[in-house]
Scaffold this active site. Structure first.
Site, PDB file in Angstrom:
ATOM      1  N   GLU A  45      -2.010   0.095   8.157  1.00 24.02           N
ATOM      2  CA  GLU A  45      -1.132  -0.950   7.608  1.00 24.02           C
ATOM      3  C   GLU A  45       0.005  -0.351   6.787  1.00 24.02           C
ATOM      4  OE1 GLU A  45      -3.081  -3.587   4.882  1.00 24.02           O
ATOM      5  OE2 GLU A  45      -1.233  -4.696   4.431  1.00 24.02           O
ATOM      6  N   HIS A  71       3.013  -7.147   4.382  1.00 27.13           N
ATOM      7  CA  HIS A  71       1.654  -6.673   4.641  1.00 27.13           C
ATOM      8  C   HIS A  71       1.238  -7.048   6.058  1.00 27.13           C
ATOM      9  CE1 HIS A  71       0.132  -5.629   0.501  1.00 27.13           C
ATOM     10  NE2 HIS A  71       1.237  -6.286   0.190  1.00 27.13           N
ATOM     11  N   HIS A 110       0.818  -1.220   0.000  1.00 27.26           N
ATOM     12  CA  HIS A 110       0.000   0.000   0.000  1.00 27.26           C
ATOM     13  C   HIS A 110       0.855   1.275   0.000  1.00 27.26           C
ATOM     14  CE1 HIS A 110      -2.945  -3.090   0.823  1.00 27.26           C
ATOM     15  NE2 HIS A 110      -2.180  -3.480   1.805  1.00 27.26           N
ATOM     16  N   GLU A 116       2.074 -11.834   5.313  1.00 25.01           N
ATOM     17  CA  GLU A 116       1.035 -11.153   6.086  1.00 25.01           C
ATOM     18  C   GLU A 116       1.466 -11.332   7.542  1.00 25.01           C
ATOM     19  OE1 GLU A 116      -1.442  -9.337   5.266  1.00 25.01           O
ATOM     20  OE2 GLU A 116      -2.214  -9.922   3.306  1.00 25.01           O
TER      21      GLU A 116
END
Ligand code: ZN
Length: 281
Positions: free
Chosen positions: A114, A169, A76, A245
């Protein structure tokens, strides 16, 4: 699950987002004009790293490493939420699919985003690897820009001829009790790099995180590993690539860990060590 707070995502997108925090979005797309300062590729750009890691042999030689190239992809970006049109633009995602350029990412219930977590951890991982003599390339060099799109992120790894590509992430499962990390890899593989090398990188990453005290996911994948066919960054990679993740930002214990500098340093240490172990094997 990332872009949960995005306005009106098409149904398809919503479904895709259910499984991961976005997996970094999507796929490839020419981000010519849309490549603001955010989609910059920087080589060991962090302050500490750049000053201490001249990959040459000039002055004080850094610990000589095999000249391996590591591409680190912080999921992101800080400006994504305020640029829905750019972020929702469809780009190639591999396997004949398209996906939004990127997503906003998730956040803790306390509001820690995040994108900030992934950027901070990625920089720490990069600093650690650069200090050991590895060449580090980042897919984004700040936490305030937009994108780059997922396809572009894959291209950065491919263009750098990366020996390892690691996307970082954090997930946003709506179940507060869900917790633990998982490592995604492309499956079934679309090229040789997505086969054994990526699987080995995924296992090494899983073993490293687990060995450093992190619990494997209670809600996705199996034993900390998650084969995926829908993550653009992995589908489009021609280099060994995984997506980590780190945990569930909606779980209070993991949120607390991710929100603290010490917790992030712990993640970074484990991830950097796993990358080093993979490259040494
Ligand atoms: Zn994400």
């Amino acid at each position: 699950m990332v872009a949960v707070r995005a306005k009106t995502l098409p149904l398809l997108t919503g479904l895709l987002l259910l499984t991961a925090c976005s997996g970094g979005g999507g796929a490839p797309a020419p981000s010519p004009a849309a490549a603001p300062s955010s989609s910059v590729t920087s080589v060991a750009s962090s302050p500490a790293a750049s000053s201490s890691t001249p990959p040459s042999s000039s002055s004080a030689p850094p610990p000589v490493r095999p000249g391996k190239v590591v591409v680190l992809d912080a999921g992101h970006n800080g400006g994504n939420a305020s640029h829905p049109a750019e972020i929702n633009r469809k780009v190639p995602a591999g396997r004949g699919q398209t996906k939004p350029c990127n997503t906003t990412g998730t956040s803790t219930d306390g509001g820690y985003p995040e994108h900030a977590f992934t950027f901070a951890v990625t920089q720490e991982v990069g600093n650690a690897l650069a200090a050991k003599g590895f060449k580090v390339v980042y897919t984004r060099s700040n936490d305030s820009g937009v994108g780059p799109c997922v396809d572009r992120r894959a291209e950065i790894g491919n263009d750098a001829n990366a020996d390892a590509v690691v996307s970082i992430h954090a997930d946003g499962s709506t179940s507060a009790s869900a917790h633990g990390f998982h490592v995604a890899y492309s499956s079934p593989p679309l090229n040789a790099a997505q086969g054994d090398p990526s699987l080995r990188l995924a296992r090494t990453m899983r073993d490293g995180l687990k060995g450093d005290g992190f619990a494997t996911s209670t809600y996705i994948g199996s034993a900390g590993l998650s084969p995926r066919a829908d993550l653009a960054g992995l589908n489009l990679s021609t280099r060994p690539a995984v997506l980590v993740e780190c945990g569930n930002m909606r779980n209070s214990a993991e949120a607390e860990q991710m929100s603290s500098a010490a917790g992030r340093a712990h993640y970074a240490k484990a991830i950097a060590a796993a990358i080093e172990a993979y490259l040494a094997s």
